[in-house]
Design a protein around this motif. Structure first.
Motif, mmCIF file in Angstrom:
data_model
loop_
_atom_site.group_PDB
_atom_site.id
_atom_site.type_symbol
_atom_site.label_atom_id
_atom_site.label_comp_id
_atom_site.label_asym_id
_atom_site.label_seq_id
_atom_site.Cartn_x
_atom_site.Cartn_y
_atom_site.Cartn_z
ATOM 1 N N LEU A 76 0.857 -1.189 0.000
ATOM 2 C CA LEU A 76 0.000 0.000 0.000
ATOM 3 C C LEU A 76 0.890 1.235 0.000
ATOM 4 O O LEU A 76 1.282 1.723 1.060
ATOM 5 C CB LEU A 76 -0.926 -0.006 1.217
ATOM 6 N N GLY A 77 1.222 1.694 -1.170
ATOM 7 C CA GLY A 77 2.145 2.822 -1.270
ATOM 8 C C GLY A 77 3.509 2.401 -0.773
ATOM 9 O O GLY A 77 4.108 1.466 -1.298
ATOM 10 N N ASN A 78 3.988 3.061 0.265
ATOM 11 C CA ASN A 78 5.291 2.707 0.836
ATOM 12 C C ASN A 78 5.158 1.798 2.062
ATOM 13 O O ASN A 78 6.120 1.590 2.785
ATOM 14 C CB ASN A 78 6.083 3.968 1.192
#
Length: 92
Positions: A76-78
């Motif tokens: 999830l993203g980073n």
């Protein structure tokens, strides 16, 4: 998981989404919804998916049997989130 489960089972349907507003202070709404569902569909075999990030114990305490599990990693993203996907079943 479902394909493996269906090799030996013939479910009548899937419980896709059961949720109650956590901000409501009345206890037992989820149990009441599930009880009514069971009353209306007595004798039917159903399955549902949930995961280790949810309150899967709710289903275990109400007689659902864990019939499959799979570890996954979500990016999830980073952020990386490790979860266990869970498959449950019950004859109502």
């Amino acid at each position: 998981m479902l394909k493996l489960y269906c090799k030996e089972n013939s479910p009548d349907g899937e419980l896709i989404f059961l949720a109650a507003n956590p901000d409501i202070k009345i206890k037992g709404i989820g149990s009441t919804l599930l009880h009514e569902f069971e009353k209306r569909l007595k004798g039917k075999k159903i399955y549902l998916y949930t995961d280790s990030g949810c309150t899967y114990q709710f289903y275990e305490h109400r007689g659902f049997e864990r019939v499959g599990e799979k570890d996954i990693i979500m990016n999830l993203g980073n952020k990386t989130v490790e979860l266990q996907c869970l498959l449950y079943s019950k004859v109502l």
